[in-house]
Design a protein around this motif. Structure first.
Motif, short mmCIF file in Angstrom:
data_model
loop_
_atom_site.label_atom_id
_atom_site.label_comp_id
_atom_site.label_asym_id
_atom_site.label_seq_id
_atom_site.Cartn_x
_atom_site.Cartn_y
_atom_site.Cartn_z
N ILE A 1 -14.86 4.78 -18.93
CA ILE A 1 -14.47 5.00 -17.53
C ILE A 1 -14.04 6.46 -17.39
N SER A 2 -14.73 7.18 -16.52
CA SER A 2 -14.41 8.59 -16.28
C SER A 2 -13.60 8.73 -15.01
N GLY A 3 -13.27 10.00 -14.67
CA GLY A 3 -12.53 10.23 -13.43
C GLY A 3 -13.33 9.85 -12.21
N ASN B 1 0.81 -1.22 0.00
CA ASN B 1 0.00 0.00 0.00
C ASN B 1 0.84 1.27 0.00
N ALA B 2 2.13 1.13 -0.27
CA ALA B 2 2.96 2.34 -0.36
C ALA B 2 2.67 3.08 -1.65
N VAL B 3 2.64 2.35 -2.79
CA VAL B 3 2.37 2.97 -4.09
C VAL B 3 1.47 2.03 -4.88
N TRP B 4 0.39 2.60 -5.44
CA TRP B 4 -0.43 1.89 -6.40
C TRP B 4 -0.20 2.51 -7.78
N SER B 5 0.03 1.67 -8.76
CA SER B 5 0.19 2.15 -10.13
C SER B 5 -1.09 1.84 -10.90
N MET B 6 -1.49 2.77 -11.79
CA MET B 6 -2.73 2.62 -12.54
C MET B 6 -2.52 2.99 -13.99
N ASN C 1 -0.65 11.05 -17.61
CA ASN C 1 -1.33 12.34 -17.65
C ASN C 1 -2.67 12.26 -18.39
N GLY C 2 -3.33 11.09 -18.33
CA GLY C 2 -4.62 10.94 -18.97
C GLY C 2 -5.68 11.83 -18.34
N PRO C 3 -6.75 12.14 -19.09
CA PRO C 3 -7.79 13.03 -18.56
C PRO C 3 -8.50 12.46 -17.34
N GLU C 4 -8.57 11.12 -17.22
CA GLU C 4 -9.22 10.53 -16.05
C GLU C 4 -8.43 10.79 -14.78
N PHE C 5 -7.09 10.85 -14.90
CA PHE C 5 -6.23 11.02 -13.73
C PHE C 5 -5.91 12.48 -13.44
N ALA D 1 -12.43 15.35 -10.15
CA ALA D 1 -12.88 14.31 -9.21
C ALA D 1 -11.69 13.53 -8.65
N PHE D 2 -10.72 13.19 -9.51
CA PHE D 2 -9.57 12.41 -9.04
C PHE D 2 -8.64 13.26 -8.17
N ILE D 3 -8.40 14.51 -8.56
CA ILE D 3 -7.54 15.38 -7.75
C ILE D 3 -8.16 15.61 -6.38
#
Length: 356
Positions: free
Chosen positions: A224-226, A184-189, A250-254, A258-260
């Motif tokens: 799939i949206s943010g 749980n230190a870093v999750w990559s997506m 740097n995708g629009p979902e991320f 909402a994500f920020i």
């Protein structure tokens, strides 16, 4: 005595006399006898040299290089017999193999046959697995079999996986990818795209833990949206807790509001990679490659429901069964369980006497 009379008395023609005189003229009888012996020896050496050249040609045809294994020697003998005029006895002598060993190759035992059948069965199910991963899967069933025997049976069954050529790109300066130190230190997506049989688009959100290499979740939908990403992460956090950081492109979902807002609300650090630098998110890129090869490329989806079921089954298999080389050749779930047990053993128990 005239030549004709000498020839008549000794039973040869005058022409032979003149030929002998031209060849042996001036020689003594011993010299002529020695010359005949030298001619006989010369013919024998020529014959031996021809046989030696034939042996060399047979060895080149049969071997073509260094060999030690008896199986390879049998193949060499067969090539010699097919492509040259040497006998079986001579070919076996050149290969260093007895004729009995050539004619009667060893028969595999029942255990070896069962192992070979199991290797073929697993290789057909997991087509992108090499012999090392197959050995990891077979270790519980065949604990006494080492990787060398697995490799030999794997090669005999012609199960080698075609190596994919990587695209060559110009060298550039790379940003170091710092590894995580705990779960749980870093999750990559990241996102992976596919399509149904009718051509409709499928979008998969893949989330992986950088330390345990577990697949946290794989969300599958047509779009799939943010806000959708936030719901997926909140659902995963109910079971695993929130990560300290997430690494994305740097995708629009991320980069959506909402994500920020979600990262600020839960105190999660957002690690953005540089545009056009997917190697800075190497953990999820490696996971996505396995996901494409072993799941998406192996199935033909006809509906969204079917795609979700198959992908969920693959995710369970990836986490709980599939061995991972970075986890010590065990499954990510087993690696995470071992890490939790080790942390529990290293924890110092509370002692009330220390407080007095």
């Amino acid at each position: 005595m005239a030549v004709s009379e000498l020839a008549r008395q000794n039973g040869f023609s005058p022409a032979s006399f003149y030929a002998w005189r031209a060849k042996y003229g001036g020689m003594e009888a011993e010299d002529a006898k020695r010359l005949k012996e030298l001619e006989t020896e010369n013919n024998r050496l020529k014959r031996l040299l021809a046989e030696a050249h034939l042996d060399i040609e047979a060895l080149k045809v049969g071997f073509g290089g260094k060999t030690l294994a008896p199986q390879r020697k049998r193949e060499a003998v067969r090539h010699m017999l097919e492509l040259t005029t040497v006998s079986e006895r001579r070919a076996c002598r050149l290969a260093g193999l007895s004729r009995d060993a050539f004619r009667h190759p060893p028969e595999p035992t029942a255990a070896t046959q069962a192992l070979s059948a199991r290797i073929i069965e697993l290789a057909q199910v997991r087509r992108r697995f090499g012999y090392r991963r197959l050995h990891d899967l077979l270790r519980p069933e065949f604990p006494d079999v080492n990787h060398k025997k697995i490799y030999r049976l794997y090669r005999e069954a012609d199960l080698a996986v075609r190596r994919r050529r990587k695209a060559k790109r110009p060298a550039s300066e790379r940003q170091a990818l710092s590894p995580a130190s705990q779960p749980n230190a870093v999750w990559s997506m990241d996102f992976v795209s596919d399509a149904l049989a009718n051509g409709r688009r499928l979008k998969c959100l893949t989330v992986a833990d950088d330390f345990t290499h577990e697949s946290v979740d794989i969300a599958v939908d047509h779009g799939i949206s943010g806000a959708y990403v936030v719901r997926v992460l909140d659902r995963a956090a109910c079971f695993r807790g929130y990560p300290r950081a997430v690494r994305t492109d740097n995708g629009p979902e991320f980069t959506s509001r909402a994500f920020i807002a979600w990262t600020q609300r839960h105190g999660v650090e957002h690690l953005l990679i540089e545009p056009g630098r997917p190697m800075q998110n190497g953990y999820i890129e490696s996971f996505n490659g396995k996901f494409r090869d072993e799941c998406l490329n192996e199935h033909w989806f006809t509906s969204l429901t079917q795609a979700r079921e198959i992908i969920a089954a693959w995710r369970r298999d990836y986490n709980e069964v599939r061995p991972h080389s970075s986890c010590g050749r065990i499954s990510p779930a087993q690696f995470a369980a071992n890490h939790r047990a080790q942390q529990a053993n290293n924890a110092v128990p509370f002692n009330p006497g220390l407080c007095q």
